[in-house]
Design a protein around this motif. Structure first.
Motif, PDB file in Angstrom:
ATOM      1  N   ARG A   1     125.689 174.677  94.337  1.00 28.63           N
ATOM      2  CA  ARG A   1     126.266 176.019  95.090  1.00 28.63           C
ATOM      3  C   ARG A   1     125.816 176.494  95.228  1.00 28.63           C
ATOM      4  NH1 ARG A   1     133.012 173.752  94.717  1.00 28.63           N
ATOM      5  NH2 ARG A   1     132.612 172.145  96.685  1.00 28.63           N
ATOM      6  N   PHE A   2     125.891 177.521  93.471  1.00 26.91           N
ATOM      7  CA  PHE A   2     125.331 178.896  94.145  1.00 26.91           C
ATOM      8  C   PHE A   2     123.078 178.874  94.268  1.00 26.91           C
ATOM      9  CE2 PHE A   2     122.387 181.769  91.490  1.00 26.91           C
ATOM     10  CZ  PHE A   2     123.794 182.992  90.875  1.00 26.91           C
ATOM     11  N   ALA A   3     122.711 177.881  94.255  1.00 22.40           N
ATOM     12  CA  ALA A   3     122.095 177.513  94.464  1.00 22.40           C
ATOM     13  C   ALA A   3     121.421 177.641  95.688  1.00 22.40           C
ATOM     14  CB  ALA A   3     120.620 176.544  94.091  1.00 22.40           C
ATOM     15  N   GLN A   4     122.644 177.134  97.048  1.00 23.64           N
ATOM     16  CA  GLN A   4     122.891 176.840  98.585  1.00 23.64           C
ATOM     17  C   GLN A   4     123.329 178.785  99.181  1.00 23.64           C
ATOM     18  OE1 GLN A   4     121.878 175.143 100.244  1.00 23.64           O
ATOM     19  NE2 GLN A   4     121.007 173.749  98.690  1.00 23.64           N
ATOM     20  N   THR A   5     124.180 179.137  97.599  1.00 20.54           N
ATOM     21  CA  THR A   5     124.599 180.702  98.843  1.00 20.54           C
ATOM     22  C   THR A   5     123.488 181.743  98.613  1.00 20.54           C
ATOM     23  OG1 THR A   5     126.524 180.099  97.964  1.00 20.54           O
ATOM     24  CG2 THR A   5     126.252 181.819  97.471  1.00 20.54           C
ATOM     25  N   ASN A   6     122.654 181.712  97.344  1.00 25.20           N
ATOM     26  CA  ASN A   6     121.697 183.137  96.956  1.00 25.20           C
ATOM     27  C   ASN A   6     120.612 182.086  97.378  1.00 25.20           C
ATOM     28  OD1 ASN A   6     123.464 184.780  95.213  1.00 25.20           O
ATOM     29  ND2 ASN A   6     124.140 182.313  94.398  1.00 25.20           N
ATOM     30  N   GLN A   7     120.449 180.504  98.541  1.00 21.19           N
ATOM     31  CA  GLN A   7     119.388 180.837  99.109  1.00 21.19           C
ATOM     32  C   GLN A   7     118.938 180.690  98.275  1.00 21.19           C
ATOM     33  OE1 GLN A   7     118.742 183.158 102.432  1.00 21.19           O
ATOM     34  NE2 GLN A   7     119.929 182.132 104.018  1.00 21.19           N
ATOM     35  N   MET A   8     118.608 179.808  97.345  1.00 20.70           N
ATOM     36  CA  MET A   8     117.711 179.108  96.266  1.00 20.70           C
ATOM     37  C   MET A   8     117.454 177.249  95.843  1.00 20.70           C
ATOM     38  SD  MET A   8     119.254 181.616  92.817  1.00 20.70           S
ATOM     39  CE  MET A   8     119.339 183.138  92.635  1.00 20.70           C
ATOM     40  N   LEU A   9     115.707 177.310  95.813  1.00 24.85           N
ATOM     41  CA  LEU A   9     115.482 176.379  95.588  1.00 24.85           C
ATOM     42  C   LEU A   9     115.853 175.716  94.227  1.00 24.85           C
ATOM     43  CD1 LEU A   9     111.784 176.442  97.335  1.00 24.85           C
ATOM     44  CD2 LEU A   9     114.298 175.490  98.032  1.00 24.85           C
ATOM     45  N   LEU A  10     116.542 174.746  94.169  1.00 22.23           N
ATOM     46  CA  LEU A  10     116.743 174.227  92.596  1.00 22.23           C
ATOM     47  C   LEU A  10     115.391 173.014  92.091  1.00 22.23           C
ATOM     48  CD1 LEU A  10     118.618 173.486  90.417  1.00 22.23           C
ATOM     49  CD2 LEU A  10     119.537 171.953  91.543  1.00 22.23           C
ATOM     50  N   LEU A  11     115.319 174.212  90.782  1.00 23.65           N
ATOM     51  CA  LEU A  11     114.000 173.415  90.741  1.00 23.65           C
ATOM     52  C   LEU A  11     114.787 172.197  89.244  1.00 23.65           C
ATOM     53  CD1 LEU A  11     110.657 172.865  90.347  1.00 23.65           C
ATOM     54  CD2 LEU A  11     110.934 174.413  89.242  1.00 23.65           C
ATOM     55  N   THR A  12     114.809 171.165  89.977  1.00 30.25           N
ATOM     56  CA  THR A  12     114.808 170.134  88.276  1.00 30.25           C
ATOM     57  C   THR A  12     113.436 168.986  87.502  1.00 30.25           C
ATOM     58  OG1 THR A  12     116.817 168.804  88.105  1.00 30.25           O
ATOM     59  CG2 THR A  12     116.113 169.060  90.129  1.00 30.25           C
ATOM     60  N   ALA A  13     114.355 168.070  86.962  1.00 32.48           N
ATOM     61  CA  ALA A  13     113.855 167.151  86.511  1.00 32.48           C
ATOM     62  C   ALA A  13     115.112 165.733  86.026  1.00 32.48           C
ATOM     63  CB  ALA A  13     112.869 166.815  84.983  1.00 32.48           C
ATOM     64  N   ASN A  14     115.917 165.922  85.932  1.00 35.62           N
ATOM     65  CA  ASN A  14     116.323 164.923  85.677  1.00 35.62           C
ATOM     66  C   ASN A  14     118.214 165.735  85.519  1.00 35.62           C
ATOM     67  OD1 ASN A  14     117.133 167.277  83.313  1.00 35.62           O
ATOM     68  ND2 ASN A  14     117.169 166.227  81.815  1.00 35.62           N
ATOM     69  N   ARG A  15     118.599 166.477  86.744  1.00 40.61           N
ATOM     70  CA  ARG A  15     119.869 166.357  86.757  1.00 40.61           C
ATOM     71  C   ARG A  15     120.943 164.812  87.203  1.00 40.61           C
ATOM     72  NH1 ARG A  15     123.259 170.258  86.409  1.00 40.61           N
ATOM     73  NH2 ARG A  15     121.972 172.754  86.040  1.00 40.61           N
ATOM     74  N   ARG A  16     121.842 165.081  86.345  1.00 39.00           N
ATOM     75  CA  ARG A  16     122.686 162.730  86.209  1.00 39.00           C
ATOM     76  C   ARG A  16     122.388 163.119  87.881  1.00 39.00           C
ATOM     77  NH1 ARG A  16     127.393 166.194  83.625  1.00 39.00           N
ATOM     78  NH2 ARG A  16     126.894 167.352  85.816  1.00 39.00           N
ATOM     79  N   MET A  17     122.684 161.156  87.854  1.00 39.98           N
ATOM     80  CA  MET A  17     122.653 160.342  89.336  1.00 39.98           C
ATOM     81  C   MET A  17     124.179 159.301  89.306  1.00 39.98           C
ATOM     82  SD  MET A  17     119.204 160.940  90.061  1.00 39.98           S
ATOM     83  CE  MET A  17     119.492 159.673  91.808  1.00 39.98           C
ATOM     84  N   LYS A  18     124.912 159.783  88.350  1.00 38.19           N
ATOM     85  CA  LYS A  18     126.297 159.408  88.714  1.00 38.19           C
ATOM     86  C   LYS A  18     127.130 160.208  88.121  1.00 38.19           C
ATOM     87  CE  LYS A  18     124.694 154.797  86.519  1.00 38.19           C
ATOM     88  NZ  LYS A  18     124.740 153.789  85.446  1.00 38.19           N
ATOM     89  N   GLY A  19     128.574 160.302  88.726  1.00 34.32           N
ATOM     90  CA  GLY A  19     129.643 160.955  88.884  1.00 34.32           C
ATOM     91  C   GLY A  19     130.316 161.662  89.693  1.00 34.32           C
ATOM     92  N   LYS A  20     131.025 162.326  89.884  1.00 33.43           N
ATOM     93  CA  LYS A  20     131.800 163.136  91.249  1.00 33.43           C
ATOM     94  C   LYS A  20     131.173 163.772  90.975  1.00 33.43           C
ATOM     95  CE  LYS A  20     135.432 165.079  88.975  1.00 33.43           C
ATOM     96  NZ  LYS A  20     136.275 166.440  89.281  1.00 33.43           N
TER      97      LYS A  20
END
Length: 131
Positions: free
Chosen positions: A52-71
């Motif tokens: 949400r922070f990235a979206q609000t600030n029009q940023m591209l989130l660069l990641t490698a392993n954000r979780r795939m399970k959970g709410k």
């Protein structure tokens, strides 16, 4: 374009930024890598908060392993909140290779540059895996 760098990619971002600068691309593209801490986000922030922070600030989130399970997993957030105007999440396919393989790093840089250059083609895309 600003890339919001996930906490486990700080060194990777430094190398990617260095490659962009060394290749002279920084003169043509305004690219900046910022860390969660620089944006007053905790490294323990949920994927939902970071996205949400990235979206609000029009940023591209660069990641490698954000979780795939959970709410509040990144995948769940993308399924629930991604819109046709959302900025994509950029996921490095093999983060270790960015650190140890200059050719792979260059492939990642080239892909990042392509995304920045043609960002309008990627808006609304949930996730882009690089290289």
């Amino acid at each position: 374009m600003i890339f919001l760098v996930d906490h486990n990619l700080e060194g990777h971002a430094l190398l990617l930024s260095g490659s962009i600068t060394n290749q002279g691309w920084q003169d043509l593209f305004s690219i900046r890598f910022v860390l969660l801490e620089e944006m007053s986000l905790s490294v323990n922030s949920s994927d939902r908060v970071v996205w949400r922070f990235a979206q609000t600030n029009q940023m591209l989130l660069l990641t490698a392993n954000r979780r795939m399970k959970g709410k509040d997993s990144l995948e769940q957030v993308l399924q629930e909140e991604n819109t046709p105007t959302s900025f994509p999440v950029i996921t490095i396919g093999d983060a270790d290779r960015v650190l140890n393989d200059p050719d792979y790093r260059d492939l990642c840089v080239n892909r990042l540059l392509e995304i920045v250059l043609y960002i309008e083609n990627y808006i609304g895309t949930r996730r882009i895996f690089i290289p």
